[in-house]
Design a protein around this motif. Structure first.
Motif, PDB file in Angstrom:
ATOM      1  N   ALA A  54      -0.878  -8.698  -2.526  1.00  0.00           N
ATOM      2  CA  ALA A  54      -2.158  -9.261  -2.091  1.00  0.00           C
ATOM      3  C   ALA A  54      -2.435  -8.887  -0.635  1.00  0.00           C
ATOM      4  CB  ALA A  54      -2.152 -10.773  -2.255  1.00  0.00           C
ATOM      5  N   GLY A  55      -3.639  -8.417  -0.391  1.00  0.00           N
ATOM      6  CA  GLY A  55      -4.059  -8.085   0.968  1.00  0.00           C
ATOM      7  C   GLY A  55      -3.594  -6.739   1.480  1.00  0.00           C
ATOM      8  N   LEU A  56      -2.849  -6.000   0.665  1.00  0.00           N
ATOM      9  CA  LEU A  56      -2.328  -4.698   1.084  1.00  0.00           C
ATOM     10  C   LEU A  56      -3.107  -3.573   0.423  1.00  0.00           C
ATOM     11  CD1 LEU A  56       1.490  -5.401   0.791  1.00  0.00           C
ATOM     12  CD2 LEU A  56       0.096  -5.432   2.861  1.00  0.00           C
ATOM     13  N   GLY A  57      -3.177  -2.444   1.106  1.00  0.00           N
ATOM     14  CA  GLY A  57      -3.818  -1.264   0.548  1.00  0.00           C
ATOM     15  C   GLY A  57      -2.906  -0.543  -0.428  1.00  0.00           C
ATOM     16  N   ARG A  58      -3.490   0.424  -1.104  1.00  0.00           N
ATOM     17  CA  ARG A  58      -2.766   1.178  -2.135  1.00  0.00           C
ATOM     18  C   ARG A  58      -1.524   1.869  -1.585  1.00  0.00           C
ATOM     19  NH1 ARG A  58      -2.731   6.368  -3.670  1.00  0.00           N
ATOM     20  NH2 ARG A  58      -4.411   6.899  -2.247  1.00  0.00           N
ATOM     21  N   VAL A  59      -1.628   2.488  -0.418  1.00  0.00           N
ATOM     22  CA  VAL A  59      -0.496   3.223   0.141  1.00  0.00           C
ATOM     23  C   VAL A  59       0.644   2.279   0.509  1.00  0.00           C
ATOM     24  CG1 VAL A  59       0.264   4.712   2.032  1.00  0.00           C
ATOM     25  CG2 VAL A  59      -1.925   5.154   0.918  1.00  0.00           C
ATOM     26  N   ALA A  60       0.334   1.149   1.098  1.00  0.00           N
ATOM     27  CA  ALA A  60       1.368   0.172   1.451  1.00  0.00           C
ATOM     28  C   ALA A  60       2.084  -0.331   0.205  1.00  0.00           C
ATOM     29  CB  ALA A  60       0.756  -0.996   2.225  1.00  0.00           C
ATOM     30  N   ARG A  61       1.334  -0.562  -0.848  1.00  0.00           N
ATOM     31  CA  ARG A  61       1.931  -1.023  -2.108  1.00  0.00           C
ATOM     32  C   ARG A  61       2.857   0.039  -2.690  1.00  0.00           C
ATOM     33  NH1 ARG A  61      -3.286  -3.839  -5.131  1.00  0.00           N
ATOM     34  NH2 ARG A  61      -3.802  -5.256  -3.430  1.00  0.00           N
ATOM     35  N   GLN A  62       2.405   1.280  -2.671  1.00  0.00           N
ATOM     36  CA  GLN A  62       3.230   2.384  -3.187  1.00  0.00           C
ATOM     37  C   GLN A  62       4.529   2.492  -2.385  1.00  0.00           C
ATOM     38  OE1 GLN A  62       2.241   5.316  -5.337  1.00  0.00           O
ATOM     39  NE2 GLN A  62       0.492   4.208  -6.148  1.00  0.00           N
ATOM     40  N   ARG A  63       4.417   2.365  -1.083  1.00  0.00           N
ATOM     41  CA  ARG A  63       5.617   2.449  -0.227  1.00  0.00           C
ATOM     42  C   ARG A  63       6.606   1.342  -0.544  1.00  0.00           C
ATOM     43  NH1 ARG A  63       2.408   3.975   5.278  1.00  0.00           N
ATOM     44  NH2 ARG A  63       2.338   6.223   4.910  1.00  0.00           N
TER      45      ARG A  63
END
Length: 91
Positions: A54-63
């Protein structure tokens, strides 16, 4: 499921307590390609839904997902497609 699939599922469950987790071995579609292994378990599609995203962008989630699966990505897993969602988001 095989040992790699089980490990992916276990590590993602421990790291993110997902409300939805789908781990699909897509290795058969990559037979004969670079990184493909006999017996499969080299290419995966993962869909994971967790409040941790929640609240994170796609790249942060992938990382985050890649960090949780660092051991697998350094060894048996050649390719990983990730759809990481927060609760209520559509894939």
């Amino acid at each position: 499921m095989g040992a790699v699939s089980d490990s992916v599922r276990q590590k993602l469950t421990q790291a993110f307590a997902p409300t939805r987790l789908e781990v699909q071995d897509d290795s058969a579609r990559h037979k004969g390609h670079a990184g493909a292994r006999d017996g499969g378990e080299s290419h995966f599609n993962v869909t994971i839904e967790s409040a941790a995203f929640a609240g994170l962008g796609r790249v942060a989630r992938q990382r985050m997902v890649h960090a949780a699966l660092a051991e697998e990505l350094a060894g048996p897993v050649h390719a990983l497609s990730v759809k990481a969602l927060a609760p209520g988001e559509r894939s």
